[in-house]
Design a protein around this motif. Structure first.
Motif, PDB file in Angstrom:
ATOM      1  N   GLU A  73       0.836  -1.206   0.000  1.00  0.00           N
ATOM      2  CA  GLU A  73       0.000   0.000   0.000  1.00  0.00           C
ATOM      3  C   GLU A  73       0.867   1.250   0.000  1.00  0.00           C
ATOM      4  O   GLU A  73       1.811   1.374   0.786  1.00  0.00           O
ATOM      5  CB  GLU A  73      -0.935   0.008   1.206  1.00  0.00           C
ATOM      6  CG  GLU A  73      -1.994   1.096   1.120  1.00  0.00           C
ATOM      7  CD  GLU A  73      -3.070   0.946   2.185  1.00  0.00           C
ATOM      8  OE1 GLU A  73      -4.100   1.634   2.096  1.00  0.00           O
ATOM      9  OE2 GLU A  73      -2.862   0.131   3.107  1.00  0.00           O
ATOM     10  N   LEU A  74       0.531   2.184  -0.891  1.00  0.00           N
ATOM     11  CA  LEU A  74       1.191   3.471  -1.027  1.00  0.00           C
ATOM     12  C   LEU A  74       0.166   4.570  -0.829  1.00  0.00           C
ATOM     13  O   LEU A  74      -1.038   4.306  -0.803  1.00  0.00           O
ATOM     14  CB  LEU A  74       1.825   3.609  -2.414  1.00  0.00           C
ATOM     15  CG  LEU A  74       3.190   2.955  -2.676  1.00  0.00           C
ATOM     16  CD1 LEU A  74       3.142   1.448  -2.544  1.00  0.00           C
ATOM     17  CD2 LEU A  74       3.714   3.369  -4.056  1.00  0.00           C
ATOM     18  N   PRO A  75       0.607   5.836  -0.689  1.00  0.00           N
ATOM     19  CA  PRO A  75      -0.351   6.949  -0.589  1.00  0.00           C
ATOM     20  C   PRO A  75      -1.252   7.032  -1.824  1.00  0.00           C
ATOM     21  O   PRO A  75      -0.869   6.619  -2.920  1.00  0.00           O
ATOM     22  CB  PRO A  75       0.556   8.182  -0.467  1.00  0.00           C
ATOM     23  CG  PRO A  75       1.828   7.653   0.093  1.00  0.00           C
ATOM     24  CD  PRO A  75       1.998   6.286  -0.486  1.00  0.00           C
ATOM     25  N   ARG A  76      -2.431   7.561  -1.655  1.00  0.00           N
ATOM     26  CA  ARG A  76      -3.404   7.652  -2.743  1.00  0.00           C
ATOM     27  C   ARG A  76      -2.840   8.437  -3.934  1.00  0.00           C
ATOM     28  O   ARG A  76      -3.184   8.172  -5.081  1.00  0.00           O
ATOM     29  CB  ARG A  76      -4.691   8.316  -2.222  1.00  0.00           C
ATOM     30  CG  ARG A  76      -5.800   8.498  -3.269  1.00  0.00           C
ATOM     31  CD  ARG A  76      -6.225   7.157  -3.889  1.00  0.00           C
ATOM     32  NE  ARG A  76      -6.787   6.246  -2.909  1.00  0.00           N
ATOM     33  CZ  ARG A  76      -8.064   6.111  -2.626  1.00  0.00           C
ATOM     34  NH1 ARG A  76      -8.958   6.844  -3.268  1.00  0.00           N
ATOM     35  NH2 ARG A  76      -8.479   5.224  -1.738  1.00  0.00           N
ATOM     36  N   GLU A  77      -1.945   9.405  -3.643  1.00  0.00           N
ATOM     37  CA  GLU A  77      -1.381  10.218  -4.723  1.00  0.00           C
ATOM     38  C   GLU A  77      -0.568   9.386  -5.714  1.00  0.00           C
ATOM     39  O   GLU A  77      -0.280   9.825  -6.836  1.00  0.00           O
ATOM     40  CB  GLU A  77      -0.499  11.327  -4.152  1.00  0.00           C
ATOM     41  CG  GLU A  77      -1.247  12.398  -3.395  1.00  0.00           C
ATOM     42  CD  GLU A  77      -1.554  11.968  -1.951  1.00  0.00           C
ATOM     43  OE1 GLU A  77      -1.153  10.847  -1.558  1.00  0.00           O
ATOM     44  OE2 GLU A  77      -2.185  12.761  -1.227  1.00  0.00           O
ATOM     45  N   ALA A  78      -0.165   8.199  -5.305  1.00  0.00           N
ATOM     46  CA  ALA A  78       0.629   7.356  -6.193  1.00  0.00           C
ATOM     47  C   ALA A  78      -0.219   6.685  -7.263  1.00  0.00           C
ATOM     48  O   ALA A  78       0.317   6.122  -8.227  1.00  0.00           O
ATOM     49  CB  ALA A  78       1.354   6.289  -5.379  1.00  0.00           C
ATOM     50  N   LEU A  79      -1.540   6.759  -7.133  1.00  0.00           N
ATOM     51  CA  LEU A  79      -2.432   6.121  -8.100  1.00  0.00           C
ATOM     52  C   LEU A  79      -2.229   6.735  -9.488  1.00  0.00           C
ATOM     53  O   LEU A  79      -2.401   7.924  -9.698  1.00  0.00           O
ATOM     54  CB  LEU A  79      -3.888   6.301  -7.663  1.00  0.00           C
ATOM     55  CG  LEU A  79      -4.935   5.611  -8.536  1.00  0.00           C
ATOM     56  CD1 LEU A  79      -4.756   4.099  -8.494  1.00  0.00           C
ATOM     57  CD2 LEU A  79      -6.337   5.997  -8.073  1.00  0.00           C
ATOM     58  N   GLY A  80      -1.819   5.920 -10.409  1.00  0.00           N
ATOM     59  CA  GLY A  80      -1.575   6.386 -11.774  1.00  0.00           C
ATOM     60  C   GLY A  80      -0.273   7.122 -11.966  1.00  0.00           C
ATOM     61  O   GLY A  80       0.018   7.584 -13.066  1.00  0.00           O
TER      62      GLY A  80
END
Length: 290
Positions: free
Chosen positions: A264-271
């Motif tokens: 799991e990474l921070p949401r900002e890493a999505l895409g």
């Protein structure tokens, strides 16, 4: 009276000639050079220093003195013989070493060529290669570069695989998502505040292989995003309809296993750009995910 005078003049001239001959024979520089040439003896590998010493002595003479050196031809003969027997191949090795130049990863052919020529020499001949330390340094530098290059992860794209004697591991997908889910699994993993970086593998081992994946197959796993590292990866596979942990599990392989590897990474890493470094069957790999 005239006869006496003529006899006296003849005696004086003879004395002068003897004196001149005596001076020539007594020239210490000429005599020393002749001795140095004679000291060469039979030409062998170790004659190089004696030949060099004789050449230095001869070249240090004046033109008039050189004409008085009775065995000068022996010096040139010795030089030619030593060059033909030893000098040419020593020069060939030295030139091959010099040709290596600055060591890069492309220097293997040049280094190996110089080494092959060097290794044809006898032990005593090798000592006479003046730049042989450069050859040793080149091989050491090349080995260091190769080790450094080997430690760098190689690209691991979707569809790439790694094979060993009993394993086949293929990367079939890599992405970021808020959910990790298999179409046939009742269980899924959903992140409310972050995102997952997910790698999916098809893994096939020979029948009877009993290994733990996280110890033998996929190791040293680390994701990088925005300058941060994330190493808390989970391993899951879906036997039937449930996700089950693949960590510290011994499998008796009978077919292909579809494995999910995720963290799991921070949401900002999505895409966004995420890289995952890992070892696959001991090989350093890097998956780039956008």
């Amino acid at each position: 009276m005239n006869a006496i005078r003529s006899l006296s003049a003849l005696v004086a001239a003879a004395a002068l000639c003897l004196a001149l001959l005596g001076c020539a024979a007594a020239d210490p520089a000429v005599q020393s050079t002749e001795n140095a040439i004679s000291a060469i003896g039979d030409v062998v590998l170790s004659s190089r220093d004696a030949i060099s010493a004789a050449r230095e002595a001869y070249d240090g003479l004046s033109d008039a003195q050189r004409e008085k050196v009775g065995n000068a031809d022996k010096l040139t003969e010795a030089e030619a013989l030593w060059e033909d027997e030893y000098g040419a191949k020593l020069s060939q090795v030295a030139s091959a070493i010099s040709a290596i130049g600055k060591v890069t990863l492309e220097s293997e052919a040049a280094v190996s060529h110089a080494e092959s020529l060097y290794n044809l020499l006898s032990t005593d001949e090798k000592v006479l290669v003046e730049n042989r330390d450069d050859l040793f340094a080149a091989r050491k530098a090349l080995s260091s570069l190769e080790e450094e290059e080997a430690s760098k992860p190689k690209p691991f794209a979707i569809g790439d695989s790694v094979d060993s004697g009993k394993w086949h591991v293929e990367l079939v997908d890599a992405y970021t998502s808020t959910e990790v889910a298999d179409a046939n699994a009742l269980t899924s993993f959903v992140s409310e505040s972050g995102t997952f970086v997910v790698l999916e593998f098809d893994m096939l081992a020979d029948p009877g292989t009993r290994d733990t994946i996280d110890e033998k197959v996929l190791t040293d796993i680390c994701a990088r995003w925005n300058g941060q590292e994330y190493g808390n990866f989970d391993m899951q596979y879906a036997p039937g309809a449930l996700f089950v942990s693949a960590k510290n599990t011994i499998f008796d392989w009978t077919g292909t296993l579809h494995l999910y590897l995720f963290a799991e990474l921070p949401r900002e890493a999505l895409g966004d750009l995420v890289t995952v470094d890992l070892k696959v069957l001991g090989e350093n790999k890097q998956a780039v995910i956008r």
